[in-house]
Design an enzyme around this catalytic site. Structure first.
Site, PDB file in Angstrom:
ATOM      1  N   PHE A   1      34.089  37.829  38.544  1.00 34.14           N
ATOM      2  CA  PHE A   1      34.061  38.695  37.369  1.00 34.14           C
ATOM      3  C   PHE A   1      34.115  40.159  37.790  1.00 34.14           C
ATOM      4  O   PHE A   1      33.342  40.596  38.652  1.00 34.14           O
ATOM      5  CB  PHE A   1      32.786  38.413  36.576  1.00 34.14           C
TER       6      PHE A   1
ATOM      7  N   SER B   1      31.569  33.306  42.973  1.00 30.62           N
ATOM      8  CA  SER B   1      30.851  33.840  41.823  1.00 30.62           C
ATOM      9  C   SER B   1      31.396  33.246  40.516  1.00 30.62           C
ATOM     10  O   SER B   1      31.389  32.027  40.346  1.00 30.62           O
ATOM     11  CB  SER B   1      30.926  35.369  41.839  1.00 30.62           C
ATOM     12  N   MET B   2      31.908  34.077  39.595  1.00 29.03           N
ATOM     13  CA  MET B   2      32.498  33.525  38.378  1.00 29.03           C
ATOM     14  C   MET B   2      33.690  32.631  38.699  1.00 29.03           C
ATOM     15  O   MET B   2      34.003  31.704  37.940  1.00 29.03           O
ATOM     16  CB  MET B   2      32.945  34.633  37.430  1.00 29.03           C
TER      17      MET B   2
ATOM     18  N   ASP C   1      21.150  37.449  47.908  1.00 27.47           N
ATOM     19  CA  ASP C   1      22.215  37.725  46.946  1.00 27.47           C
ATOM     20  C   ASP C   1      21.618  38.580  45.837  1.00 27.47           C
ATOM     21  O   ASP C   1      20.709  38.140  45.132  1.00 27.47           O
ATOM     22  CB  ASP C   1      22.759  36.401  46.384  1.00 27.47           C
TER      23      ASP C   1
ATOM     24  N   HIS D   1      26.265  38.857  48.289  1.00 25.09           N
ATOM     25  CA  HIS D   1      26.998  38.097  47.279  1.00 25.09           C
ATOM     26  C   HIS D   1      28.475  37.904  47.612  1.00 25.09           C
ATOM     27  O   HIS D   1      29.002  36.794  47.490  1.00 25.09           O
ATOM     28  CB  HIS D   1      26.868  38.773  45.912  1.00 25.09           C
TER      29      HIS D   1
END
Length: 253
Positions: free
Chosen positions: A26, A94-95, A195, A225
């Protein structure tokens, strides 16, 4: 809408045996996944990393998109890869991991396996929880990108978080969490020990609710992250190729 320099999709045509669809996160861009894509290309996989709608331009444009737009782009790319390759794996950060899980939930055995790095399926942060309420009156908030331990490395991502788009992501999280038991594909789950964007609970929820008989986990001790650009990137990349090759070997028996 002009695209940011370096935000172009990553494309490599390799073997017709294995295809890998890479999904960026994202407010990020394919630049975050390019080193991974280049590593996979050296393994002779066919690789695609599309630029998701609303990404790689401006956060304002991102606010005009919603999760079905991002997901629809990946569905199109997956369909194309499936025509080219005997087996298609989906990797996400992630996303990108959220969207990869949704593909696995929807497409079943058509997805040969998943590699997820710090996937997101929820957040306990107050600002994220309030996104749906704030979206009509607050266009943007502080940036989420750039969480990297390695000195001197910068993520190509927005300097603001589009709140309306974030609210849409939170709705996607709810759908993905609900359907996690549909995920039965082989799964490699990588998480960073530290993270600052995605809480550790996310990996726990994924691991506890999927029904993958082949579930492997790796902890990235020296990365934050954005693991694909961080100190443990070589480990992540190596483990991902080992995972794909082992899954393919089992399938050939």
């Amino acid at each position: 809408m002009p695209v940011l320099a370096g935000a172009d999709p990553f494309v490599h045509d390799g073997s017709r045996e294995v295809g890998v669809l890479l999904c960026h996160g994202f407010t990020s861009t394919p630049a975050t996944m390019r080193p991974w894509g280049e590593y996979l290309a050296k393994a002779d996989y066919t690789v695609r990393c599309p630029r998701l709608p609303g990404h790689g331009t401006t956060w304002r444009e991102c606010n005009r998109t919603r999760w079905p737009d991002w997901y629809g782009r990946l569905r199109e790319e997956f369909a194309d890869l499936s025509q080219r390759c005997a087996a298609v794996f989906v990797f996400g950060l992630s996303m990108g991991g959220t969207l990869a899980l949704r593909l696995a939930e929807d497409l079943g055995d058509a997805v040969a396996g998943l590699v997820l790095a710090n996937p997101s399926v929820l957040s306990r942060r107050l600002d994220v929880k309030l996104a749906t309420l704030l979206a009509p009156v607050l266009p943007s908030a502080r940036a989420l990108g750039g969480d990297i331990a390695k000195p001197g490395v910068v993520e190509l991502a927005y300097d603001r978080t589009p709140v309306r788009a974030l609210a849409s992501l939170s709705r996607l999280w709810a759908l993905v969490r609900r359907d996690l038991p549909k995920v039965t594909q082989p799964l490699l789950l990588a998480r960073s020990a530290v993270d600052h964007v995605v809480e550790p609970l996310n990996a726990t929820v994924v691991a506890s609710n999927v029904r993958s008989e082949d579930l492997r986990e790796v902890v990235l001790h020296n990365s934050y992250h954005v693991a694909t650009l961080d100190n443990d990137a070589p480990l992540l990349f190596q483990r991902s190729v080992e995972f794909v090759d082992s899954v393919r070997q089992v399938g050939a028996r």
